[in-house]
Write a protein that holds these residues in place. Sequence first.
Motif, short mmCIF file in Angstrom:
data_model
loop_
_atom_site.label_atom_id
_atom_site.label_comp_id
_atom_site.label_asym_id
_atom_site.label_seq_id
_atom_site.Cartn_x
_atom_site.Cartn_y
_atom_site.Cartn_z
N UNK B 74 0.91 -0.76 5.40
CA UNK B 74 1.54 -1.08 4.12
C UNK B 74 2.73 -0.15 3.85
N UNK B 75 3.95 -0.70 3.74
CA UNK B 75 5.12 0.16 3.54
C UNK B 75 5.10 0.92 2.22
N UNK B 76 4.58 0.29 1.17
CA UNK B 76 4.58 0.99 -0.13
C UNK B 76 3.57 2.14 -0.13
N UNK B 78 3.10 4.01 2.54
CA UNK B 78 3.85 5.05 3.24
C UNK B 78 4.83 5.73 2.27
N UNK B 79 5.55 4.91 1.51
CA UNK B 79 6.49 5.46 0.51
C UNK B 79 5.75 6.25 -0.55
N UNK B 167 1.18 1.09 -5.81
CA UNK B 167 2.50 1.56 -5.42
C UNK B 167 2.92 2.82 -6.20
N UNK B 169 4.89 5.22 -5.67
CA UNK B 169 6.32 5.56 -5.72
C UNK B 169 6.99 4.86 -6.89
#
Lengths: 151, 188
Positions: B74-76, B78-79, B167, B169
């Motif tokens: 999941x990219x979010x 990671x962010x 999320x 971030x």
Amino acid sequence: MAVGSLVAMFYAVALPSATYGALSLGAVRFLTPGLAVAALLLGYGSATTLAMNLAAGGNGSLRGGSGAFGMSGLLASLLPATLCCTPVIPLMLAAIGVSAPVIFRTSGIFQAFFAIHAAAFIAGSVAVVLLSTWLAAYNLTSYCPLAPEKR
Amino acid sequence: MCDALPRSSRRFLAIAGMLVVLAAWFPGAASAAGELSAGGAAPAFTYRLIDGKTLTPAALRGHPYVLWLVATWCPSCEGGTAVMAQHIDELRSRGVRVVEVEVANDLGYPGPPLTAFQKAAGMAAASPNWYWGELTETQTRLLDPHAYPDIYYLVDAHGRIVAIDGAPAATWPRIATFVASVCPSHCP
């Protein structure tokens, strides 16, 4: 140029939005050099293709026998900008009025597919934009005015 | 004997059908009985940490914490981990713990090991108030019934869920508000 800048700015926000978790200006902090290059290519590539296709329409390249190709070229110049990568599903959901934080909680099933293949989607979109640009340039430069038909 | 519905009625039924499907799919409308919600108690789970240790309910008792479920593809997530790393010292000074746990089997999609997130977080990942673990299937089903890849629970010192979001971030202000509310001035 202005259109290209606007589209590039949109992509500068949209491309890293998956990492940020929302489609908002805060996503820019996750803009990597690779994504920045992709945003520039997508933005200016789409704008250039659009401009060339409009110019081709203006000088008559879209008329007559080349009309279908010209119009499809015009459409092709617009399509890649809407096809690109991870923000596709969130943007589609945004279009039906769902707010960004909800989108990123809702689209988990979709996110996996797009997240895993994000690089391929971005590369594919850039390739399609570059191809569209080349086709538009070819369409514009290969314009050959035909004599009016005699009745 | 069986007349076809008028076109307007068919259109109405089609729209109603789509709305029903959307409503069932929308997370706010999909909350089922027994599902965790703000105001309720956080489950007293023992979490399996990736360093081989366990995090027991007793260790969390009396401490506000962020229970954060992630899928490693999941990219979010990671962010969010990068943003968490920036704030982990501040959270530590406020007595807030972070329990970042990978959902069981990454929700069925392959992802890198959680240690990749740890590595990306750098030195901050070793902060004593940051726990890294893995959920079992049972824990995942209860904590993440809708299979969100990035969801967190803000839990106060009494073990009560204050808020649920995702999320970090993008929603950091919410976590900051939580931290400020559980620890308004000087904290341990």
